[in-house]
Design a protein around this motif. Structure first.
Motif, PDB file in Angstrom:
ATOM      1  N   ILE A  71       0.836  -1.200   0.000  1.00 44.40           N
ATOM      2  CA  ILE A  71       0.000   0.000   0.000  1.00 44.40           C
ATOM      3  C   ILE A  71       0.872   1.252   0.000  1.00 44.40           C
ATOM      4  CG2 ILE A  71      -1.630   1.331   1.404  1.00 44.40           C
ATOM      5  CD1 ILE A  71      -2.858  -1.361   2.248  1.00 44.40           C
ATOM      6  N   SER A  72       1.956   1.228   0.761  1.00 42.05           N
ATOM      7  CA  SER A  72       2.855   2.380   0.813  1.00 42.05           C
ATOM      8  C   SER A  72       3.462   2.674  -0.555  1.00 42.05           C
ATOM      9  CB  SER A  72       3.993   2.135   1.803  1.00 42.05           C
ATOM     10  OG  SER A  72       3.492   1.940   3.079  1.00 42.05           O
ATOM     11  N   GLY A  73       3.879   1.642  -1.244  1.00 44.59           N
ATOM     12  CA  GLY A  73       4.443   1.830  -2.581  1.00 44.59           C
ATOM     13  C   GLY A  73       3.443   2.414  -3.545  1.00 44.59           C
ATOM     14  N   ARG A  74       2.226   1.925  -3.499  1.00 45.08           N
ATOM     15  CA  ARG A  74       1.178   2.423  -4.406  1.00 45.08           C
ATOM     16  C   ARG A  74       0.818   3.873  -4.088  1.00 45.08           C
ATOM     17  NH1 ARG A  74      -0.661   3.195  -8.991  1.00 45.08           N
ATOM     18  NH2 ARG A  74      -2.908   3.245  -9.213  1.00 45.08           N
ATOM     19  N   ILE A  75       0.670   4.193  -2.810  1.00 47.97           N
ATOM     20  CA  ILE A  75       0.316   5.563  -2.427  1.00 47.97           C
ATOM     21  C   ILE A  75       1.475   6.510  -2.723  1.00 47.97           C
ATOM     22  CG2 ILE A  75      -0.172   7.035  -0.435  1.00 47.97           C
ATOM     23  CD1 ILE A  75      -2.041   4.900   0.570  1.00 47.97           C
ATOM     24  N   ASP A 122       3.533   6.278  -5.171  1.00 41.38           N
ATOM     25  CA  ASP A 122       3.478   6.514  -6.609  1.00 41.38           C
ATOM     26  C   ASP A 122       2.381   7.531  -6.959  1.00 41.38           C
ATOM     27  OD1 ASP A 122       4.317   6.008  -9.286  1.00 41.38           O
ATOM     28  OD2 ASP A 122       2.541   4.730  -9.554  1.00 41.38           O
ATOM     29  N   ILE A 123       1.223   7.411  -6.319  1.00 45.36           N
ATOM     30  CA  ILE A 123       0.126   8.346  -6.569  1.00 45.36           C
ATOM     31  C   ILE A 123       0.504   9.750  -6.096  1.00 45.36           C
ATOM     32  CG2 ILE A 123      -2.238   8.940  -5.898  1.00 45.36           C
ATOM     33  CD1 ILE A 123      -2.815   5.918  -5.806  1.00 45.36           C
ATOM     34  N   LEU A 124       1.128   9.838  -4.922  1.00 48.84           N
ATOM     35  CA  LEU A 124       1.514  11.147  -4.393  1.00 48.84           C
ATOM     36  C   LEU A 124       2.595  11.812  -5.247  1.00 48.84           C
ATOM     37  CD1 LEU A 124       1.605  10.492  -0.549  1.00 48.84           C
ATOM     38  CD2 LEU A 124      -0.033  11.879  -1.810  1.00 48.84           C
ATOM     39  N   ARG A 125       3.474  11.025  -5.800  1.00 45.20           N
ATOM     40  CA  ARG A 125       4.531  11.578  -6.642  1.00 45.20           C
ATOM     41  C   ARG A 125       3.985  12.206  -7.914  1.00 45.20           C
ATOM     42  NH1 ARG A 125       8.856   8.224  -9.213  1.00 45.20           N
ATOM     43  NH2 ARG A 125       7.130   6.778  -9.168  1.00 45.20           N
ATOM     44  N   THR A 126       2.930  11.598  -8.475  1.00 43.34           N
ATOM     45  CA  THR A 126       2.392  12.087  -9.735  1.00 43.34           C
ATOM     46  C   THR A 126       1.317  13.151  -9.564  1.00 43.34           C
ATOM     47  OG1 THR A 126       0.798  10.269  -9.784  1.00 43.34           O
ATOM     48  CG2 THR A 126       2.889   9.932 -10.932  1.00 43.34           C
ATOM     49  N   SER A 127       0.767  13.325  -8.362  1.00 36.77           N
ATOM     50  CA  SER A 127      -0.290  14.317  -8.170  1.00 36.77           C
ATOM     51  C   SER A 127       0.311  15.705  -7.964  1.00 36.77           C
ATOM     52  CB  SER A 127      -1.176  13.945  -6.978  1.00 36.77           C
ATOM     53  OG  SER A 127      -0.441  14.034  -5.793  1.00 36.77           O
ATOM     54  N   ALA A 128      -0.523  16.727  -8.177  1.00 40.17           N
ATOM     55  CA  ALA A 128      -0.068  18.117  -8.050  1.00 40.17           C
ATOM     56  C   ALA A 128       0.111  18.480  -6.577  1.00 40.17           C
ATOM     57  CB  ALA A 128      -1.078  19.050  -8.701  1.00 40.17           C
ATOM     58  N   ILE A 131      -6.209  19.324  -2.808  1.00 37.12           N
ATOM     59  CA  ILE A 131      -7.006  18.810  -1.682  1.00 37.12           C
ATOM     60  C   ILE A 131      -7.005  17.287  -1.684  1.00 37.12           C
ATOM     61  CG2 ILE A 131      -9.313  18.725  -0.681  1.00 37.12           C
ATOM     62  CD1 ILE A 131      -9.727  21.567  -1.754  1.00 37.12           C
ATOM     63  N   GLY A 132      -7.079  16.682  -2.847  1.00 32.75           N
ATOM     64  CA  GLY A 132      -7.078  15.228  -2.940  1.00 32.75           C
ATOM     65  C   GLY A 132      -5.794  14.627  -2.402  1.00 32.75           C
ATOM     66  N   ARG A 133      -4.702  15.326  -2.622  1.00 27.93           N
ATOM     67  CA  ARG A 133      -3.410  14.834  -2.128  1.00 27.93           C
ATOM     68  C   ARG A 133      -3.382  14.860  -0.602  1.00 27.93           C
ATOM     69  NH1 ARG A 133       2.445  15.700  -4.313  1.00 27.93           N
ATOM     70  NH2 ARG A 133       3.634  15.438  -2.406  1.00 27.93           N
ATOM     71  N   GLU A 134      -3.898  15.924  -0.015  1.00 29.29           N
ATOM     72  CA  GLU A 134      -3.923  16.024   1.448  1.00 29.29           C
ATOM     73  C   GLU A 134      -4.840  14.974   2.061  1.00 29.29           C
ATOM     74  OE1 GLU A 134      -4.928  20.035   2.334  1.00 29.29           O
ATOM     75  OE2 GLU A 134      -3.025  20.829   1.587  1.00 29.29           O
ATOM     76  N   GLN A 135      -5.982  14.721   1.423  1.00 30.06           N
ATOM     77  CA  GLN A 135      -6.889  13.681   1.921  1.00 30.06           C
ATOM     78  C   GLN A 135      -6.248  12.306   1.814  1.00 30.06           C
ATOM     79  OE1 GLN A 135     -10.415  14.198  -0.406  1.00 30.06           O
ATOM     80  NE2 GLN A 135     -11.325  15.681   1.020  1.00 30.06           N
ATOM     81  N   LEU A 136      -5.573  12.067   0.716  1.00 27.97           N
ATOM     82  CA  LEU A 136      -4.902  10.781   0.523  1.00 27.97           C
ATOM     83  C   LEU A 136      -3.804  10.596   1.576  1.00 27.97           C
ATOM     84  CD1 LEU A 136      -4.759   8.278  -1.307  1.00 27.97           C
ATOM     85  CD2 LEU A 136      -2.997   9.471  -2.598  1.00 27.97           C
ATOM     86  N   MET A 137      -3.093  11.673   1.866  1.00 30.34           N
ATOM     87  CA  MET A 137      -2.045  11.596   2.883  1.00 30.34           C
ATOM     88  C   MET A 137      -2.637  11.310   4.259  1.00 30.34           C
ATOM     89  SD  MET A 137       1.072  11.637   2.656  1.00 30.34           S
ATOM     90  CE  MET A 137       2.506  11.808   3.637  1.00 30.34           C
TER      91      MET A 137
END
Length: 97
Positions: A27-31, A33-39, A43-49
């Motif tokens: 899960i850490s690896g997948r998240i 990767d998502i965080l690296r590619t997001s702006a 807001i979505g990045r903060e919620q994901l974090m």
């Protein structure tokens, strides 16, 4: 039978702890990767974090609980004496020689 039950419980706890840690790694690896590619600053990045931190805390505490239960069951195995003169006692004595 008590020894086998303790052994099975220790095996299950160890297996569940390693499974939780493996899932957390995936899960850490997948998240990551998502965080690296997001702006940045979205807001979505903060919620994901925030979700990632919550999942991490939950999984690490469950892995800690599983490992502690395995440790405590190992200690419990030493607290239950085997009666003298039983079949189990004779097997233990023969295996020690």
């Amino acid at each position: 039978y008590a020894v086998q039950t303790l052994r099975n419980a220790i095996t299950a706890s160890t297996f569940l702890a390693t499974t939780v840690l493996t899932l957390l790694t995936l899960i850490s690896g997948r998240i990551w990767d998502i965080l690296r590619t997001s702006a940045r600053g979205s807001i979505g990045r903060e919620q994901l974090m925030a979700q990632f931190v919550a999942i991490t805390i939950c999984m690490l505490s469950s892995a800690y609980g599983f490992l502690q239960s395995a440790r405590l069951m190992t200690h419990a195995g030493f607290m239950f004496p085997v009666n003298t003169g039983t079949k189990v006692d004779s097997l233990i004595r023969r295996s020690q020689n």
